[in-house]
Write a protein that holds these residues in place. Structure first.
Motif, PDB file in Angstrom:
ATOM      1  N   SER A   1      23.614 -16.530 -23.377  1.00 62.59           N
ATOM      2  CA  SER A   1      22.095 -16.648 -23.193  1.00 62.59           C
ATOM      3  C   SER A   1      21.302 -16.038 -24.406  1.00 62.59           C
ATOM      4  O   SER A   1      20.037 -16.628 -24.804  1.00 62.59           O
TER       5      SER A   1
ATOM      6  N   GLN B  77      10.045 -17.119 -23.780  1.00 62.04           N
ATOM      7  CA  GLN B  77      10.048 -17.278 -22.344  1.00 62.04           C
ATOM      8  C   GLN B  77       9.594 -16.009 -21.867  1.00 62.04           C
ATOM      9  O   GLN B  77       9.729 -14.635 -22.473  1.00 62.04           O
TER      10      GLN B  77
ATOM     11  N   GLN C 229      15.733 -14.078 -10.302  1.00 61.78           N
ATOM     12  CA  GLN C 229      15.283 -15.351 -10.299  1.00 61.78           C
ATOM     13  C   GLN C 229      16.061 -16.035 -11.544  1.00 61.78           C
ATOM     14  O   GLN C 229      16.565 -17.336 -11.599  1.00 61.78           O
ATOM     15  N   TRP C 230      16.572 -15.497 -12.872  1.00 55.01           N
ATOM     16  CA  TRP C 230      17.174 -15.950 -13.698  1.00 55.01           C
ATOM     17  C   TRP C 230      18.410 -16.546 -13.135  1.00 55.01           C
ATOM     18  O   TRP C 230      18.958 -17.555 -13.552  1.00 55.01           O
TER      19      TRP C 230
ATOM     20  N   GLU D   5      19.760 -17.058 -10.087  1.00 52.88           N
ATOM     21  CA  GLU D   5      19.398 -18.281  -9.268  1.00 52.88           C
ATOM     22  C   GLU D   5      19.272 -19.424 -10.030  1.00 52.88           C
ATOM     23  O   GLU D   5      20.031 -20.494  -9.646  1.00 52.88           O
ATOM     24  N   ALA D   6      18.404 -19.551 -11.064  1.00 53.81           N
ATOM     25  CA  ALA D   6      18.252 -20.691 -11.715  1.00 53.81           C
ATOM     26  C   ALA D   6      19.568 -21.211 -12.420  1.00 53.81           C
ATOM     27  O   ALA D   6      19.972 -22.351 -12.677  1.00 53.81           O
ATOM     28  N   GLN D   7      20.326 -20.275 -13.022  1.00 52.49           N
ATOM     29  CA  GLN D   7      21.625 -20.600 -13.415  1.00 52.49           C
ATOM     30  C   GLN D   7      22.467 -21.223 -12.608  1.00 52.49           C
ATOM     31  O   GLN D   7      23.272 -22.097 -13.040  1.00 52.49           O
TER      32      GLN D   7
ATOM     33  N   ALA E 252      21.895 -22.649  -9.871  1.00 55.76           N
ATOM     34  CA  ALA E 252      21.223 -24.145  -9.469  1.00 55.76           C
ATOM     35  C   ALA E 252      21.691 -25.085 -10.699  1.00 55.76           C
ATOM     36  O   ALA E 252      22.221 -26.073 -10.300  1.00 55.76           O
ATOM     37  N   LYS E 253      21.792 -24.667 -11.981  1.00 56.31           N
ATOM     38  CA  LYS E 253      22.182 -25.466 -13.244  1.00 56.31           C
ATOM     39  C   LYS E 253      23.752 -25.798 -12.873  1.00 56.31           C
ATOM     40  O   LYS E 253      24.158 -26.957 -13.226  1.00 56.31           O
TER      41      LYS E 253
END
Length: 132
Positions: free
Chosen positions: A51, A112, A119-120, A122-124, A126-127
């Protein structure tokens, strides 16, 4: 030929057979689920290491590789206790806040806004799921 009611032995044998078939299917499903969870969590570690972000734990900022090493230790503990049966459980129990102080972990990535690590991650996740 008149209808004969099955004996208790036959009924019990049939019930045992059905139970063992169901248990076997559940075990296979559970095994596949564990493999999926492990793959998802490993993808989160990979995303973290690649990242270029920094992670704050208890007011101190750490590199992504340092954060990954810390979270790997927490994940190993959770595995021993069977406390991370899903990637969401891993995020909630290991990657969101300090176990000692309960302070949330933070993430800041180049260009960013700073956000909570939950949150970070959970977004990863989802990707990762969208890519499958």
């Amino acid at each position: 030929m008149p209808y004969r009611r099955p004996s208790w032995n036959q009924a019990l044998a049939t019930a045992c057979l059905l139970f063992s078939i169901a248990a076997g299917a559940q075990t296979a499903s559970s095994s596949a689920s564990k493999e999926t969870t492990e793959r998802e969590i490993q993808s989160l570690f990979k995303a973290l290491q690649q990242s270029g972000c920094e992670f704050a734990r208890n007011g101190q900022w750490y590199s992504a590789s340092e954060a990954s090493a810390h979270l790997q230790r927490k994940y190993s503990y959770l595995q021993k206790k069977a406390l991370a049966p899903t990637a969401e459980d891993f995020i909630a129990r290991a990657a969101s806040q300090s176990s000692m102080t309960s302070k949330p972990y933070l993430v800041r990535c180049p260009g960013q806004p700073e956000l909570r690590s939950q949150q970070w991650f959970e977004a990863q996740l989802a990707k990762t799921r969208a890519a499958q």
